[in-house]
Design an enzyme around this catalytic site. Structure first.
Site, short mmCIF file in Angstrom:
data_model
loop_
_atom_site.label_atom_id
_atom_site.label_comp_id
_atom_site.label_asym_id
_atom_site.label_seq_id
_atom_site.Cartn_x
_atom_site.Cartn_y
_atom_site.Cartn_z
N GLY A 1 75.63 30.20 94.03
CA GLY A 1 76.95 30.74 93.66
C GLY A 1 76.88 31.52 92.36
O GLY A 1 77.58 32.52 92.18
N GLU B 1 66.86 60.52 96.10
CA GLU B 1 65.52 61.14 96.15
C GLU B 1 64.89 60.93 97.53
O GLU B 1 63.69 60.72 97.67
CB GLU B 1 64.64 60.63 95.00
CG GLU B 1 65.30 60.93 93.66
CD GLU B 1 64.37 61.15 92.50
OE1 GLU B 1 63.17 61.37 92.73
OE2 GLU B 1 64.87 61.12 91.36
C1 LIG Z 1 74.29 58.00 92.57
C2 LIG Z 1 73.61 59.17 93.23
C3 LIG Z 1 72.89 60.07 92.46
C4 LIG Z 1 72.33 61.20 93.05
N1 LIG Z 1 71.71 62.14 92.24
C5 LIG Z 1 71.35 63.33 92.79
C6 LIG Z 1 70.93 64.41 91.96
O1 LIG Z 1 70.81 64.28 90.73
N2 LIG Z 1 70.64 65.61 92.53
C7 LIG Z 1 70.75 65.80 93.89
O2 LIG Z 1 70.48 66.92 94.35
N3 LIG Z 1 71.15 64.78 94.70
C8 LIG Z 1 71.47 63.58 94.19
N4 LIG Z 1 71.92 62.56 95.00
C9 LIG Z 1 72.02 62.79 96.43
C10 LIG Z 1 71.06 61.97 97.26
O3 LIG Z 1 69.76 62.45 97.14
C11 LIG Z 1 71.62 61.97 98.72
O4 LIG Z 1 72.76 61.13 98.71
C12 LIG Z 1 70.58 61.49 99.72
O5 LIG Z 1 69.53 62.40 99.84
C13 LIG Z 1 71.20 61.28 101.10
O6 LIG Z 1 72.03 62.35 101.49
P1 LIG Z 1 73.51 62.05 102.01
O7 LIG Z 1 74.16 61.16 101.01
O8 LIG Z 1 74.17 63.33 102.31
O9 LIG Z 1 73.34 61.20 103.32
P2 LIG Z 1 73.10 61.79 104.79
O10 LIG Z 1 72.05 62.82 104.77
O11 LIG Z 1 74.43 62.13 105.38
O12 LIG Z 1 72.52 60.51 105.54
C14 LIG Z 1 73.33 59.47 106.08
C15 LIG Z 1 72.43 58.51 106.83
O13 LIG Z 1 71.78 59.20 107.89
C16 LIG Z 1 70.38 59.02 107.79
N5 LIG Z 1 69.71 60.23 108.29
C17 LIG Z 1 69.94 61.52 107.95
N6 LIG Z 1 69.11 62.34 108.61
C18 LIG Z 1 68.34 61.56 109.40
C19 LIG Z 1 67.29 61.80 110.34
N7 LIG Z 1 66.84 63.03 110.59
N8 LIG Z 1 66.74 60.75 110.98
C20 LIG Z 1 67.18 59.49 110.72
N9 LIG Z 1 68.16 59.18 109.85
C21 LIG Z 1 68.74 60.21 109.20
C22 LIG Z 1 70.12 58.78 106.32
O14 LIG Z 1 68.90 58.12 106.10
C23 LIG Z 1 71.32 57.92 105.97
O15 LIG Z 1 71.07 56.61 106.34
C24 LIG Z 1 72.43 61.39 94.44
C25 LIG Z 1 73.11 60.46 95.22
C26 LIG Z 1 73.72 59.37 94.64
C27 LIG Z 1 74.50 58.42 95.51
#
Ligand SMILES: Cc1cc2nc3c(=O)[nH]c(=O)nc-3n(C[C@H](O)[C@H](O)[C@H](O)COP(=O)(O)OP(=O)(O)OC[C@H]3O[C@@H](n4cnc5c(N)ncnc54)[C@H](O)[C@@H]3O)c2cc1C
Length: 383
Positions: A341, A364
């Site tokens: 807890g 990333e």
């Molecule tokens: C706090 C935070 C800080 C960040 N900082 C930066 C930054 O400084 N600069 C920057 O450019 N970005 C940044 N990001 C962005 C981050 O890199 C993205 O959120 C990440 O790459 C995922 O993209 P998305 O959120 O659009 O998810 P989506 O691409 O929409 O993915 C959603 C889900 O689908 C899955 N998925 C997508 N495509 C496939 C596939 N082909 N096959 C199987 N599964 C798949 C993913 O794994 C995930 O589970 C940040 C994000 C956060 C939350």
């Protein structure tokens, strides 16, 4: 590669002491105020933490990947928000300039990033382009000696503080996917740059993430990284290869901290008249976590040494990022379980770490994207 072991050990012990004596006492304050105090930022600057990876000729410490990984193991032993603040200058916010920039770009920006005078952010993600970053829509149109950049970037770490942005934008609308993308250095003070309100995150309070909106931002052509159009996506991927190793190392550092705290708790906490650490089911969770931590650190160091030798490490970086961050999630979960807890309430640090580390498996490149990179590289190698 460790260049000089004595100097390296001195750096590690300095970082270890800084984490223990300065950063850890500020963890709760950073969580509550959603901000790293300026006094701490100043000490980070004095220690050279903003320029760990920037070569000495540009005013940084010029750490090799192996040295950087070991520093990350130490920096991981406190709230991730502290690393996040220096993370962009050392990683995604500087490496594009360092790896592919012109000499003029390097000599102007890198010294400012190394001292922390400038903070940088990396702008790849957009509202409709996350994992599929090659589908980004931000446009850079040539206009005389300049480009006009328009588009919205999402989730940009350190955007509220950043002085410069590495922005991936489309210079060739006709080229498919990643092929028509270029990388630019955009100054925050440029007309047409707007920073959105920082998002409310699940964890990592003190690290700010916001949208960055570019509205016909006029950027001189000399700000095109490397002076070459349509190779920006390659630059971004090179930056992320290194960034993934950095994240893998850092996640291992955080796992280490969580496990150390949990072991001490398990030795102290008594139930049924005995320390819970004496129960074999608790020992199983401790041992599984220790083995995974050891594996994560070993992978990180092996990949780091290969990168230092000049080998291509795209597969190894993705393996290390995937394994270390997933292991970190499992370790956080077991640690909360061992606290019982007490692990679910904010009196103990593990509740905060449990939320903080969730992000490691998402940014990333998500775990699924690491799987795709690894598998595609495997298939390419045999065919
Ligand atoms: C706090 C935070 C800080 C960040 N900082 C930066 C930054 O400084 N600069 C920057 O450019 N970005 C940044 N990001 C962005 C981050 O890199 C993205 O959120 C990440 O790459 C995922 O993209 P998305 O959120 O659009 O998810 P989506 O691409 O929409 O993915 C959603 C889900 O689908 C899955 N998925 C997508 N495509 C496939 C596939 N082909 N096959 C199987 N599964 C798949 C993913 O794994 C995930 O589970 C940040 C994000 C956060 C939350």
């Amino acid at each position: 590669m460790i260049r000089d072991n004595e100097t390296h050990q001195l750096l590690l012990s300095t970082v270890r002491a800084f984490v223990r004596d300065v950063l850890r006492p500020h963890e709760k304050e950073v969580e509550e105020n959603n901000e790293v105090p300026e006094s701490v930022v100043a000490q980070m600057r004095d220690l050279g933490l903003f320029g760990l990876t920037i070569p000495e000729e540009y005013g940084g410490l010029g750490l090799t990947m192996e040295e950087e990984a070991e520093v990350c193991f130490e920096l991981g032993r406190t709230s991730p928000a502290f690393r996040s603040l220096i993370g962009t200058n050392n990683g995604i916010g500087s490496q594009g300039i360092l790896i592919d920039g012109t000499e003029e770009q390097k000599s102007f920006y890198l010294p400012k990033l190394a001292t922390g005078e400038y903070l940088s952010s990396f702008c790849l993600t957009e509202p409709d382009a996350g994992s599929d970053a090659g589908s980004l829509k931000t446009i850079a149109e040539r206009d005389g000696d300049d480009y006009l950049i328009s588009g919205t970037k999402r989730f940009i770490t350190n955007a509220p503080y950043a002085d410069i942005f590495t922005v991936m934008a489309r210079t060739d609308r006709d080229a498919p996917g990643a092929k028509g993308i270029s990388a630019f250095i955009v100054e925050r003070k440029s007309d047409g740059v707007t920073i959105g309100k920082p998002g409310h995150k699940m964890g990592q309070k003190g690290s700010l993430t916001a949208d960055v909106i570019f509205d016909k931002v006029r950027v001189p052509a000399k700000q095109l990284i490397g002076g070459v159009e349509n190779v920006g996506f390659k630059t971004a991927m090179k930056v992320l290869d290194k960034g993934r190793l950095h994240m893998a190392a850092f996640a291992a550092g955080v796992s280490d901290r969580m496990l150390e705290d949990t072991l001490l708790y398990a030795i102290e906490r008594k139930q049924f008249g005995r320390p819970i650490a004496s129960f074999e089911l608790i020992q199983g969770m401790l041992a599984d976590s220790k083995a995974e931590l050891y594996a994560a650190k070993s992978m990180v160091l092996d990949a780091a040494r290969k990168r230092d030798e000049g080998q291509r490490i795209s597969t190894e970086a993705s393996c290390a990022k995937m394994f270390s961050t997933e292991a970190c999630g499992r370790i956080a979960d077991r640690c909360v379980q061992i606290y019982g807890g007490a692990g679910y309430v904010s009196d103990y640090d593990i509740e905060r770490f449990y939320r903080d580390v969730r992000l490691f498996r998402i940014y990333e490149g998500t775990t699924q994207i690491q799987q795709l990179v690894i598998a595609k590289n495997m298939i390419r190698e045999v065919s």
